[in-house]
Scaffold this active site. Structure first.
Site, PDB file in Angstrom:
ATOM      1  N   GLU A 113      70.300 -55.662 -94.205  1.00 41.38           N
ATOM      2  CA  GLU A 113      70.038 -55.325 -95.858  1.00 41.38           C
ATOM      3  C   GLU A 113      71.568 -54.772 -96.202  1.00 41.38           C
ATOM      4  O   GLU A 113      71.061 -54.486 -97.548  1.00 41.38           O
ATOM      5  CB  GLU A 113      68.621 -55.074 -96.099  1.00 41.38           C
ATOM      6  CG  GLU A 113      68.011 -56.437 -95.944  1.00 41.38           C
ATOM      7  CD  GLU A 113      66.634 -56.197 -96.329  1.00 41.38           C
ATOM      8  OE1 GLU A 113      65.262 -56.786 -96.899  1.00 41.38           O
ATOM      9  OE2 GLU A 113      65.677 -55.103 -95.633  1.00 41.38           O
ATOM     10  N   GLY A 158      59.812 -63.374-100.007  1.00 43.54           N
ATOM     11  CA  GLY A 158      59.445 -64.318-100.470  1.00 43.54           C
ATOM     12  C   GLY A 158      59.074 -64.755-101.765  1.00 43.54           C
ATOM     13  O   GLY A 158      58.770 -64.415-102.330  1.00 43.54           O
ATOM     14  N   ILE A 203      54.014 -61.981 -95.907  1.00 45.49           N
ATOM     15  CA  ILE A 203      53.198 -63.526 -96.848  1.00 45.49           C
ATOM     16  C   ILE A 203      53.457 -64.451 -96.325  1.00 45.49           C
ATOM     17  O   ILE A 203      54.750 -64.868 -96.103  1.00 45.49           O
ATOM     18  CB  ILE A 203      53.480 -62.905 -98.120  1.00 45.49           C
ATOM     19  CG1 ILE A 203      52.502 -61.546 -98.827  1.00 45.49           C
ATOM     20  CG2 ILE A 203      52.025 -64.045 -99.097  1.00 45.49           C
ATOM     21  CD1 ILE A 203      51.422 -61.671 -98.687  1.00 45.49           C
ATOM     22  N   MET A 248      57.712 -56.349 -98.535  1.00 47.64           N
ATOM     23  CA  MET A 248      56.994 -54.752 -98.473  1.00 47.64           C
ATOM     24  C   MET A 248      56.857 -53.464 -98.921  1.00 47.64           C
ATOM     25  O   MET A 248      56.950 -52.789 -98.018  1.00 47.64           O
ATOM     26  CB  MET A 248      57.086 -55.066 -96.909  1.00 47.64           C
ATOM     27  CG  MET A 248      56.449 -56.336 -96.740  1.00 47.64           C
ATOM     28  SD  MET A 248      56.274 -57.045 -94.857  1.00 47.64           S
ATOM     29  CE  MET A 248      55.410 -55.598 -94.100  1.00 47.64           C
ATOM     30  N   GLU A 249      58.551 -53.264 -99.370  1.00 43.42           N
ATOM     31  CA  GLU A 249      58.812 -51.932 -99.827  1.00 43.42           C
ATOM     32  C   GLU A 249      58.978 -51.169-101.585  1.00 43.42           C
ATOM     33  O   GLU A 249      59.073 -49.968-101.510  1.00 43.42           O
ATOM     34  CB  GLU A 249      60.102 -51.384 -98.873  1.00 43.42           C
ATOM     35  CG  GLU A 249      60.136 -51.942 -97.736  1.00 43.42           C
ATOM     36  CD  GLU A 249      59.975 -53.124 -97.485  1.00 43.42           C
ATOM     37  OE1 GLU A 249      60.695 -53.983 -98.076  1.00 43.42           O
ATOM     38  OE2 GLU A 249      59.602 -54.002 -95.556  1.00 43.42           O
ATOM     39  N   ASP A 281      62.727 -67.378 -97.268  1.00 39.06           N
ATOM     40  CA  ASP A 281      61.720 -67.423 -97.195  1.00 39.06           C
ATOM     41  C   ASP A 281      60.677 -67.986 -98.392  1.00 39.06           C
ATOM     42  O   ASP A 281      60.374 -67.735 -99.570  1.00 39.06           O
ATOM     43  CB  ASP A 281      60.549 -67.063 -95.552  1.00 39.06           C
ATOM     44  CG  ASP A 281      60.363 -65.799 -96.401  1.00 39.06           C
ATOM     45  OD1 ASP A 281      61.264 -64.369 -96.175  1.00 39.06           O
ATOM     46  OD2 ASP A 281      58.830 -65.629 -96.352  1.00 39.06           O
TER      47      ASP A 281
HETATM   48  N1  SAH Z   1      58.752 -56.516 -87.393  1.00 38.04           N
HETATM   49  C1  SAH Z   1      59.650 -57.030 -88.197  1.00 38.04           C
HETATM   50  C2  SAH Z   1      59.679 -57.414 -89.645  1.00 38.04           C
HETATM   51  C3  SAH Z   1      60.232 -57.885 -90.632  1.00 38.04           C
HETATM   52  S1  SAH Z   1      58.691 -58.051 -92.126  1.00 38.04           S
HETATM   53  C4  SAH Z   1      61.652 -56.197 -88.167  1.00 38.04           C
HETATM   54  O1  SAH Z   1      61.615 -55.279 -88.242  1.00 38.04           O
HETATM   55  O2  SAH Z   1      62.479 -56.913 -88.403  1.00 38.04           O
HETATM   56  C5  SAH Z   1      60.422 -58.913 -93.268  1.00 38.04           C
HETATM   57  C6  SAH Z   1      60.834 -58.178 -94.675  1.00 38.04           C
HETATM   58  O3  SAH Z   1      61.422 -58.567 -95.361  1.00 38.04           O
HETATM   59  C7  SAH Z   1      59.843 -57.178 -95.100  1.00 38.04           C
HETATM   60  O4  SAH Z   1      61.045 -55.775 -95.393  1.00 38.04           O
HETATM   61  C8  SAH Z   1      60.231 -57.454 -96.117  1.00 38.04           C
HETATM   62  O5  SAH Z   1      59.870 -57.007 -97.601  1.00 38.04           O
HETATM   63  C9  SAH Z   1      60.720 -58.999 -96.411  1.00 38.04           C
HETATM   64  N2  SAH Z   1      60.126 -59.809 -96.545  1.00 38.04           N
HETATM   65  C10 SAH Z   1      60.845 -61.354 -96.724  1.00 38.04           C
HETATM   66  N3  SAH Z   1      60.043 -62.261 -96.413  1.00 38.04           N
HETATM   67  C11 SAH Z   1      58.843 -62.196 -96.849  1.00 38.04           C
HETATM   68  C12 SAH Z   1      57.353 -62.606 -97.259  1.00 38.04           C
HETATM   69  N4  SAH Z   1      56.772 -63.730 -97.191  1.00 38.04           N
HETATM   70  N5  SAH Z   1      56.715 -61.419 -97.547  1.00 38.04           N
HETATM   71  C13 SAH Z   1      56.468 -59.734 -96.763  1.00 38.04           C
HETATM   72  N6  SAH Z   1      58.116 -59.406 -97.216  1.00 38.04           N
HETATM   73  C14 SAH Z   1      58.997 -60.067 -96.753  1.00 38.04           C
END
Ligand code: SAH
Length: 227
Positions: free
Chosen positions: A11, A77, A152, A172-173, A196
């Site tokens: 990112e 997402g 999600i 998530m942040e 997504d």
């Molecule tokens: N173990 C993986 C986890 C990725 S989590 C790794 O370390 O790459 C997904 C990331 O993309 C998170 O930072 C979140 O902010 C974002 N994200 C994208 N689509 C998402 C969704 N559908 N739900 C939650 N977070 C999502």
């Protein structure tokens, strides 16, 4: 100084490539890169996944670099029909969808202590991001961004978050960064591109996260050039 936080390397890597006079620093386990981005003083950080790492990073960044503004950039997402893969979600406010003290009579998502559900985000930066999206020809929607410690990928959960918080995108942040900035009185913005559909299509995320990260980096680069 402009503080820029991404959860993952992908990112912020494109911005890092364009940064000059780089100085790297490791603090509280977070990797910071300070330097010049399009002539401006900036610091880039990769916070890691989830709200705890995000808050830790935001607070450390603020104490160490005292930025005038903090921007959270990355992927998310979609929660609404108007946002598809590659489109931009620009935050008007941030909510925490997995904060719940409602058995005690509180509204779902209430941040006790601050006594608010929605953490406001900086309106001026939002408007400038909207202009940047238009100039880049990237479709955008501005609205509430919902964060929680869950990826999600389920239709009913997606609908619950959208209906409960009127949110347009989930990640998530962002809310954790916004909450830390609010407490520290730092203007904050959230800029996320859709990776997504948050509904049984986790494979989308694997396929489109790079495209989404490229879009959000491109919009932020344009912002940095004019701001
Ligand atoms: N173990 C993986 C986890 C990725 S989590 C790794 O370390 O790459 C997904 C990331 O993309 C998170 O930072 C979140 O902010 C974002 N994200 C994208 N689509 C998402 C969704 N559908 N739900 C939650 N977070 C999502």
């Amino acid at each position: 100084m402009i503080g820029i936080i991404g959860a993952m390397d992908l990112e912020i890597v494109r911005l890092k490539e364009q940064m000059t006079d780089k100085k790297e620093e490791q603090l509280s386990g977070v990797h910071f890169t300070k330097g010049k981005l399009f002539g401006k003083d900036a610091v880039l950080a990769v916070c890691g996944i989830g709200k705890t790492f995000a808050a830790l990073c935001a607070q450390t960044l603020i104490l160490r670099y005292n930025p005038e503004i903090v921007i959270n950039v990355g992927v998310a997402g979609t929660l609404c029909d108007r946002l598809s893969i590659g489109d931009m979600a620009i935050g008007t406010a941030a909510v925490c969808h997995d904060m719940d003290t409602s058995p005690l009579g509180d509204p779902v998502g209430l941040i006790s202590g601050l006594d608010m559900v929605e953490i406001p985000l900086n309106a001026q930066m939002r408007e400038t991001f909207e202009e940047c999206c238009e100039e880049e020809g990237i479709h955008y929607v501005s609205g509430v961004i919902a964060s929680g410690d869950q990826f999600i990928d389920d239709g009913s959960k997606k609908q619950w978050i959208r209906d409960t918080f009127c949110a347009i995108a989930c990640e998530m942040e962002g809310q954790a960064i916004a909450q830390v900035c609010y407490v520290n009185r730092k203007p904050c913005a959230i800029l996320r591109s859709i990776s997504d559909s948050a509904n049984g299509t986790a494979a989308d995320y694997m396929q489109f996260k790079e495209l989404a990260a490229e879009h959000s980096s491109r919009v932020l680069a344009r912002f940095l050039k004019i701001e």
